[in-house]
Design an enzyme around this catalytic site. Structure first.
Site, PDB file in Angstrom:
ATOM      1  N   GLU A 207      42.389  94.796  43.653  1.00 41.74           N
ATOM      2  CA  GLU A 207      42.134  94.911  42.212  1.00 41.74           C
ATOM      3  C   GLU A 207      42.942  96.070  41.624  1.00 41.74           C
ATOM      4  O   GLU A 207      43.495  95.962  40.531  1.00 41.74           O
ATOM      5  CB  GLU A 207      40.637  95.107  41.941  1.00 41.74           C
ATOM      6  CG  GLU A 207      40.306  95.074  40.462  1.00 41.74           C
ATOM      7  CD  GLU A 207      38.824  94.933  40.149  1.00 41.74           C
ATOM      8  OE1 GLU A 207      38.509  94.658  38.979  1.00 41.74           O
ATOM      9  OE2 GLU A 207      37.980  95.098  41.056  1.00 41.74           O
TER      10      GLU A 207
ATOM     11  N   HIS B 218      35.807  94.489  38.912  1.00 42.32           N
ATOM     12  CA  HIS B 218      34.978  93.667  39.799  1.00 42.32           C
ATOM     13  C   HIS B 218      34.395  94.575  40.882  1.00 42.32           C
ATOM     14  O   HIS B 218      33.218  94.483  41.214  1.00 42.32           O
ATOM     15  CB  HIS B 218      35.794  92.520  40.390  1.00 42.32           C
ATOM     16  CG  HIS B 218      34.963  91.558  41.170  1.00 42.32           C
ATOM     17  ND1 HIS B 218      33.875  90.919  40.611  1.00 42.32           N
ATOM     18  CD2 HIS B 218      35.029  91.139  42.455  1.00 42.32           C
ATOM     19  CE1 HIS B 218      33.313  90.141  41.538  1.00 42.32           C
ATOM     20  NE2 HIS B 218      33.994  90.259  42.660  1.00 42.32           N
TER      21      HIS B 218
ATOM     22  N   CYS C  33      31.110  84.618  42.397  1.00 40.30           N
ATOM     23  CA  CYS C  33      30.956  85.862  41.628  1.00 40.30           C
ATOM     24  C   CYS C  33      31.604  85.821  40.247  1.00 40.30           C
ATOM     25  O   CYS C  33      31.532  86.794  39.506  1.00 40.30           O
ATOM     26  CB  CYS C  33      31.516  87.021  42.436  1.00 40.30           C
ATOM     27  SG  CYS C  33      31.079  86.892  44.171  1.00 40.30           S
TER      28      CYS C  33
ATOM     29  N   LYS D  26      28.801  98.002  39.787  1.00 42.05           N
ATOM     30  CA  LYS D  26      28.130  97.487  40.989  1.00 42.05           C
ATOM     31  C   LYS D  26      27.682  98.632  41.891  1.00 42.05           C
ATOM     32  O   LYS D  26      26.819  98.455  42.746  1.00 42.05           O
ATOM     33  CB  LYS D  26      29.048  96.537  41.768  1.00 42.05           C
ATOM     34  CG  LYS D  26      29.249  95.174  41.103  1.00 42.05           C
ATOM     35  CD  LYS D  26      30.099  94.256  41.965  1.00 42.05           C
ATOM     36  CE  LYS D  26      30.302  92.884  41.325  1.00 42.05           C
ATOM     37  NZ  LYS D  26      31.245  92.908  40.188  1.00 42.05           N
TER      38      LYS D  26
ATOM     39  N   PHE E  65      34.891  84.806  45.656  1.00 41.86           N
ATOM     40  CA  PHE E  65      35.293  84.112  46.885  1.00 41.86           C
ATOM     41  C   PHE E  65      35.906  82.769  46.490  1.00 41.86           C
ATOM     42  O   PHE E  65      35.450  82.109  45.557  1.00 41.86           O
ATOM     43  CB  PHE E  65      34.076  83.848  47.784  1.00 41.86           C
ATOM     44  CG  PHE E  65      33.679  85.031  48.625  1.00 41.86           C
ATOM     45  CD1 PHE E  65      34.572  86.053  48.925  1.00 41.86           C
ATOM     46  CD2 PHE E  65      32.392  85.122  49.132  1.00 41.86           C
ATOM     47  CE1 PHE E  65      34.205  87.131  49.719  1.00 41.86           C
ATOM     48  CE2 PHE E  65      32.009  86.202  49.933  1.00 41.86           C
ATOM     49  CZ  PHE E  65      32.920  87.207  50.213  1.00 41.86           C
TER      50      PHE E  65
ATOM     51  N   HIS F 282      25.728  94.056  44.010  1.00 41.36           N
ATOM     52  CA  HIS F 282      26.522  92.878  43.642  1.00 41.36           C
ATOM     53  C   HIS F 282      25.591  91.699  43.382  1.00 41.36           C
ATOM     54  O   HIS F 282      25.093  91.075  44.312  1.00 41.36           O
ATOM     55  CB  HIS F 282      27.510  92.560  44.772  1.00 41.36           C
ATOM     56  CG  HIS F 282      28.544  91.539  44.400  1.00 41.36           C
ATOM     57  ND1 HIS F 282      28.520  90.866  43.196  1.00 41.36           N
ATOM     58  CD2 HIS F 282      29.631  91.075  45.069  1.00 41.36           C
ATOM     59  CE1 HIS F 282      29.543  90.032  43.144  1.00 41.36           C
ATOM     60  NE2 HIS F 282      30.232  90.148  44.270  1.00 41.36           N
TER      61      HIS F 282
END
Length: 415
Positions: free
Chosen positions: A316, A305, A173, A337, A401, A342
């Site tokens: 976050e 994010h 991502c 998002k 990830f 996503h």
């Protein structure tokens, strides 16, 4: 030559392009954001069989013959994978806005860095269905070229005659943000004058849905970042592309400069494949601020994010507090998002475009579906409706990830 205080060349943005579930170009994407429109819909377009998750943010109505009709030099773009189509369409939009005439006078000083988290996964699945389910003796002759993760960058490079560094980044991502940051470094350090940079993703198929389902991070209801009710992310697809240029190069040709790419930071958690740390994201944000030469309090808007997974959003929030200290409570933050889903590797590219549009229009997009915030996500996440706000500096966070973090800061065009 206009350089930053440390003697490096300044890098500006002169073109934007997107393909998203809420708009196939920047104008439509932005008007959907202004309307707080969700791109999440019922899953379709392939056999759903025994899938339990039946929603995604899919791109509907993308016709390559219409979207890519301007492509002349690249002879096989119409036969490419869907992820390459999205990249090609977004690149064409960005190039058109930039006003650059391709091929450039010095094609070896032009870069094309377009990443993808997974490359041509839909091609993979179709090829395997043909071989193992339909018992065909061969796959389509273009299967290999469609699958490769660097195909999108190669297609765009061929179309625009780019002979400098042309390749893909791949960091889940954070892919697009890494691509944009690397392209910026090349221009800053005098390896290139112009770059087409970003990422594209199109992985929504049966096999991908099964794989994500098995990880238990997809929501059956929707994408609700920072909300108490959130229960997972929603897969999206699309592309986000920027045209980056050395400042003097852009000025000489009278280009309209949209923003300066002022700062870039990256860090790896180096801890766990799925559980994020506070330290990695914090370090990347601090590095981007330091690189931009500004204080945290000077950031007006942060595009989070914000994936709507349980750990990520809390994490976050903690990282933002760690970096912004007292300024955290005054910062306008949103996760777009909530509208686009996503888009994995392409997320950072699409979100970079959202940041620059916010700066141009002094309006910040909302986090939709945020009726009641998680008590541990207690910052200003611009719930449900966007707002007017003067934006001089914007930050975009991409945390992937594997603990791979990349952060970009955009500032006003150099005076």
């Amino acid at each position: 030559m206009m350089t930053k205080g440390n003697g490096t060349r300044r890098v500006v943005v002169t073109g934007l392009g997107v393909v998203t579930p809420i708009g196939l170009n920047v104008a439509d994407f932005w008007s959907s954001m202004k309307a707080g429109k969700s791109g999440v819909s019922e899953l379709g377009g392939f056999p759903l069989e025994d899938l339990k998750i039946l929603i995604a943010a899919q791109i509907k109505g993308f016709d390559p013959k219409v979207q890519l009709k301007g492509y002349k030099r690249d002879k096989i773009i119409m036969h490419a994978d869907r992820y390459s189509w999205f990249a090609a369409a977004a690149a064409a939009e960005a190039v058109e806005q930039s006003g650059l005439e391709f091929p450039l006078e010095n094609p070896y000083r032009t870069a094309c860095i377009i990443g993808s988290g997974a490359g041509g996964l839909t091609t993979f699945e179709n090829a395997y269905r043909d071989l193992f389910i339909h018992n065909k003796r061969a796959t389509n002759p273009l299967t290999l070229l469609r699958i490769i993760g660097s195909s999108a960058s190669a297609h765009v490079g061929i179309e625009y005659g780019i002979k400098g560094p042309t390749f893909a980044t791949c960091s889940a991502c954070s892919t697009a943000s890494h691509a944009i940051g690397i392209a910026r470094d090349y221009i800053q350090n005098d390896l290139a004058d112009v770059a087409i940079a970003g990422a594209s993703e199109s992985v929504i198929n049966y096999g991908t849905m099964k794989a994500w389902q098995a990880l238990h991070v997809l929501s059956p209801q929707g994408c609700f970042p920072f909300a108490k009710k959130r229960n997972g992310t929603v897969l999206g697809e699309g592309a986000g592309i920027l045209i980056l240029e050395e400042y003097e190069h852009a000025k000489r040709r009278g280009a309209t400069i949209l923003a300066e790419l002022s700062g870039y930071g990256m860090a790896s958690d180096s801890q766990d494949m799925v559980k994020p740390t506070v330290e990695g994201p914090s370090f990347a944000m601090n590095m981007a601020l330091e690189d931009a030469g500004i204080e945290a309090s000077e950031i007006d808007y942060l595009n989070a994010h914000g994936t709507a997974t349980r750990d990520n959003d809390i994490n976050e929030t903690r990282a933002i507090k760690e970096v912004f200290k007292n300024a955290a409570s005054k910062l306008a933050i949103s996760s777009t998002k909530s509208m686009t889903g996503h888009a994995l590797g392409a997320g950072g590219g699409i979100e970079a475009v959202a940041c620059i549009k916010a700066m141009q229009e002094n309006w910040v997009p909302p986090t939709i579906g945020l009726d009641e915030a998680d008590p541990e996500c207690d910052l200003d996440y611009i719930p449900n409706e966007g707002r007017n706000l003067t934006v001089n500096y914007a930050m975009s966070n991409s945390f992937a990830f594997g603990g791979l973090n990349a952060v970009i800061v955009f500032g006003p065009p150099p005076a």
